[in-house]
Design an enzyme around this catalytic site. Structure first.
Site, PDB file in Angstrom:
ATOM      1  N   LYS A  73      50.835   3.926  52.127  1.00 36.35           N
ATOM      2  CA  LYS A  73      49.925   3.080  51.343  1.00 36.35           C
ATOM      3  C   LYS A  73      48.735   2.615  52.170  1.00 36.35           C
ATOM      4  O   LYS A  73      47.622   2.545  51.671  1.00 36.35           O
ATOM      5  CB  LYS A  73      50.676   1.881  50.757  1.00 36.35           C
ATOM      6  CG  LYS A  73      51.622   2.290  49.655  1.00 36.35           C
ATOM      7  CD  LYS A  73      52.176   1.120  48.879  1.00 36.35           C
ATOM      8  CE  LYS A  73      53.131   1.628  47.796  1.00 36.35           C
ATOM      9  NZ  LYS A  73      53.702   0.573  46.979  1.00 36.35           N
ATOM     10  N   LYS A 104      56.228  12.423  43.957  1.00 34.13           N
ATOM     11  CA  LYS A 104      56.869  11.543  42.973  1.00 34.13           C
ATOM     12  C   LYS A 104      55.838  11.025  41.974  1.00 34.13           C
ATOM     13  O   LYS A 104      54.660  10.855  42.316  1.00 34.13           O
ATOM     14  CB  LYS A 104      57.589  10.381  43.661  1.00 34.13           C
ATOM     15  CG  LYS A 104      56.698   9.296  44.216  1.00 34.13           C
ATOM     16  CD  LYS A 104      57.479   7.992  44.491  1.00 34.13           C
ATOM     17  CE  LYS A 104      56.477   6.889  44.841  1.00 34.13           C
ATOM     18  NZ  LYS A 104      57.020   5.563  44.919  1.00 34.13           N
ATOM     19  N   LYS A 139      52.234   5.243  40.276  1.00 32.68           N
ATOM     20  CA  LYS A 139      51.008   4.691  39.678  1.00 32.68           C
ATOM     21  C   LYS A 139      49.816   4.859  40.605  1.00 32.68           C
ATOM     22  O   LYS A 139      48.698   4.995  40.142  1.00 32.68           O
ATOM     23  CB  LYS A 139      51.198   3.231  39.284  1.00 32.68           C
ATOM     24  CG  LYS A 139      51.556   2.302  40.412  1.00 32.68           C
ATOM     25  CD  LYS A 139      51.733   0.891  39.887  1.00 32.68           C
ATOM     26  CE  LYS A 139      52.210  -0.040  40.973  1.00 32.68           C
ATOM     27  NZ  LYS A 139      53.619   0.130  41.346  1.00 32.68           N
TER      28      LYS A 139
HETATM   29  N1  AQP Z   1      58.955   8.525  40.555  1.00 30.88           N
HETATM   30  C1  AQP Z   1      59.972   7.695  40.630  1.00 30.88           C
HETATM   31  N2  AQP Z   1      61.223   8.161  40.456  1.00 30.88           N
HETATM   32  C2  AQP Z   1      62.281   7.329  40.519  1.00 30.88           C
HETATM   33  N3  AQP Z   1      62.175   6.001  40.750  1.00 30.88           N
HETATM   34  C3  AQP Z   1      60.949   5.492  40.926  1.00 30.88           C
HETATM   35  N4  AQP Z   1      60.502   4.237  41.153  1.00 30.88           N
HETATM   36  C4  AQP Z   1      59.151   4.260  41.241  1.00 30.88           C
HETATM   37  N5  AQP Z   1      58.706   5.515  41.093  1.00 30.88           N
HETATM   38  C5  AQP Z   1      59.789   6.307  40.879  1.00 30.88           C
HETATM   39  C6  AQP Z   1      61.351   3.052  41.249  1.00 30.88           C
HETATM   40  O1  AQP Z   1      60.870   2.066  40.366  1.00 30.88           O
HETATM   41  C7  AQP Z   1      61.258   0.788  40.859  1.00 30.88           C
HETATM   42  C8  AQP Z   1      60.125  -0.187  40.749  1.00 30.88           C
HETATM   43  O2  AQP Z   1      59.117   0.203  41.584  1.00 30.88           O
HETATM   44  P1  AQP Z   1      57.977  -0.745  42.102  1.00 30.88           P
HETATM   45  O3  AQP Z   1      57.720  -1.836  41.196  1.00 30.88           O
HETATM   46  O4  AQP Z   1      58.208  -1.034  43.531  1.00 30.88           O
HETATM   47  O5  AQP Z   1      56.851   0.237  41.957  1.00 30.88           O
HETATM   48  P2  AQP Z   1      56.479   1.271  42.976  1.00 30.88           P
HETATM   49  O6  AQP Z   1      57.586   1.873  43.752  1.00 30.88           O
HETATM   50  O7  AQP Z   1      55.411   0.614  43.725  1.00 30.88           O
HETATM   51  O8  AQP Z   1      56.034   2.265  41.875  1.00 30.88           O
HETATM   52  P3  AQP Z   1      55.098   3.410  42.181  1.00 30.88           P
HETATM   53  O9  AQP Z   1      54.547   3.935  40.946  1.00 30.88           O
HETATM   54  O10 AQP Z   1      55.791   4.335  43.087  1.00 30.88           O
HETATM   55  O11 AQP Z   1      53.965   2.612  42.890  1.00 30.88           O
HETATM   56  P4  AQP Z   1      53.143   3.071  44.110  1.00 30.88           P
HETATM   57  O12 AQP Z   1      52.342   4.213  43.637  1.00 30.88           O
HETATM   58  O13 AQP Z   1      52.327   1.845  44.411  1.00 30.88           O
HETATM   59  O14 AQP Z   1      54.132   3.421  45.162  1.00 30.88           O
HETATM   60  C9  AQP Z   1      61.727   1.002  42.293  1.00 30.88           C
HETATM   61  O15 AQP Z   1      63.120   0.899  42.338  1.00 30.88           O
HETATM   62  C10 AQP Z   1      61.300   2.402  42.616  1.00 30.88           C
HETATM   63  O16 AQP Z   1      62.177   3.029  43.512  1.00 30.88           O
END
Ligand code: AQP
Length: 332
Positions: A112, A195, A198
């Site tokens: 990130k 993966k 967002k």
């Molecule tokens: N692609 C994915 N497959 C399975 N699990 C996923 N999670 C996120 N993406 C996948 C799971 O969702 C939960 C909440 O996540 P968060 O609120 O921490 O969001 P995040 O991980 O920041 O979501 P993103 O989309 O992956 O955000 P960025 O792009 O900012 O990294 C967690 O349990 C996560 O594992």
């Protein structure tokens, strides 16, 4: 009953299909068998810049989506992280227990911060995993239902809990990750080697649950597959098709083997068209239910106040014993 704790960020407004299949779906199931604590992690959200108005709206929207997904505030403790001030307090203690090098090895931070530029990344983003450690240890959670991308943070949690316990005496339960193999990682529809996320996915690769269902159907139908034609689960050689099968199987309850048999001799087009219907049948009522909760913000806020009260009862106890162990003078 064993205890589970997990959180989700309110950053994007809508949850995406990876959030739902990788995490939230398990949360709903676990509230039946576990003493479950689930929260919307707004403290984590501000590790990257947020518009205050949007953050507030997105926090309510996250809660509404969790309810729409099936969380029941009578069967779990549902709250907003900033309503329980102990999270930030315990995080400080955990920060002081973590090595700088140890924190530097967290791959999510590396990814990130590389994206933002190292100079622009906040110290908050750097210590984010340690706040997560505090979140989990606060509730003495036995298991933490998350997607695969969070595994390293759970490992850090275990390390710090063990370190604290050996230095200051038994205080924290050592938690385990709860990661379902099948849905541990949902992939981007356009690039099935990364993966669904967002921040990294392009709009066409990402299914937001609150998007227009027609647009969502289109995305499913134009998902990247491969030049072969056989519908077979093979993550190595057919990551795109395998991802579609995972999504299909999880949303319908049919096994992957059943789906492979069903689509034998059929083209990818048939699989995608049917999966588009399956996804639309899921997101349409989900979106409606979310809107119903959003239409009644008083009820939503009242429910969150109750959740915070339940969470604080546990959090205050953990923080008090932590402070006592560390050697802080009790306030009279
Ligand atoms: N692609 C994915 N497959 C399975 N699990 C996923 N999670 C996120 N993406 C996948 C799971 O969702 C939960 C909440 O996540 P968060 O609120 O921490 O969001 P995040 O991980 O920041 O979501 P993103 O989309 O992956 O955000 P960025 O792009 O900012 O990294 C967690 O349990 C996560 O594992």
């Amino acid at each position: 009953r064993p205890r589970v704790l997990s959180g989700i960020q309110p950053t994007a407004g809508s949850f995406h299909l990876g959030n739902y299949l990788g995490a939230v779906r398990q949360w709903v199931a676990l509230q039946e068998s576990h003493d479950a604590f689930y929260m919307v992690v707004d403290l984590h959200a501000i590790t990257i810049p947020q518009d205050p108005k949007e953050l507030r709206a997105n926090t309510r929207m996250a809660v509404a989506q969790l309810l729409a997904a099936g969380l029941d505030p009578d069967r779990c403790t549902l709250f907003v992280q900033s309503h329980v001030p102990e999270h930030a307090q315990l995080a400080w203690v955990m920060n002081c227990l973590t090595g700088f090098g140890e924190a530097s090895r967290m791959t999510q931070f590396k990814d990130k911060s590389a994206k933002q530029g190292a100079d622009r990344a906040s110290v908050g983003l750097f210590t984010y995993p340690i706040l997560q450690v505090a979140d989990i240890l606060m509730y003495q959670a036995n298991e933490v239902p998350v997607g695969e991308d969070q595994r390293q943070h759970i490992e850090l949690t275990r390390d710090l809990a063990e370190r604290f316990n050996s230095r200051f005496g038994e205080t924290f339960t050592i938690p385990k990750p709860y990661i379902l193999k099948e849905t541990a990682k949902i992939y981007d529809l356009q690039d099935p080697t990364i993966k669904m996320s967002k921040s990294a996915s392009t709009p066409k690769g990402l299914i937001n649950l609150l998007d227009d269902p027609k647009a969502t159907a289109k995305k499913v139908k134009s998902a990247v597959t491969d030049t072969d034609t056989v519908v077979r689960y093979d993550t190595e050689n057919k990551p795109g098709v395998s991802n579609l099968l995972t999504i299909y199987s999880t949303l319908t309850g049919k096994t992957v083997a059943e789906l492979e048999a069903e689509y034998e001799g059929k083209m990818y087009g048939a699989l995608k068209t049917d999966l588009a219907d399956v996804v639309v049948d899921f997101v349409t009522p989900f979106k409606e239910r979310t809107q119903q909760y959003l239409d009644d913000p008083e009820t939503l806020d009242a429910l969150l106040a109750k959740g915070a009260e339940k969470a604080r009862a546990v959090a205050a106890e953990t923080l008090a014993s932590t402070y006592e162990r560390v050697g802080f003078l009790p306030a009279k």
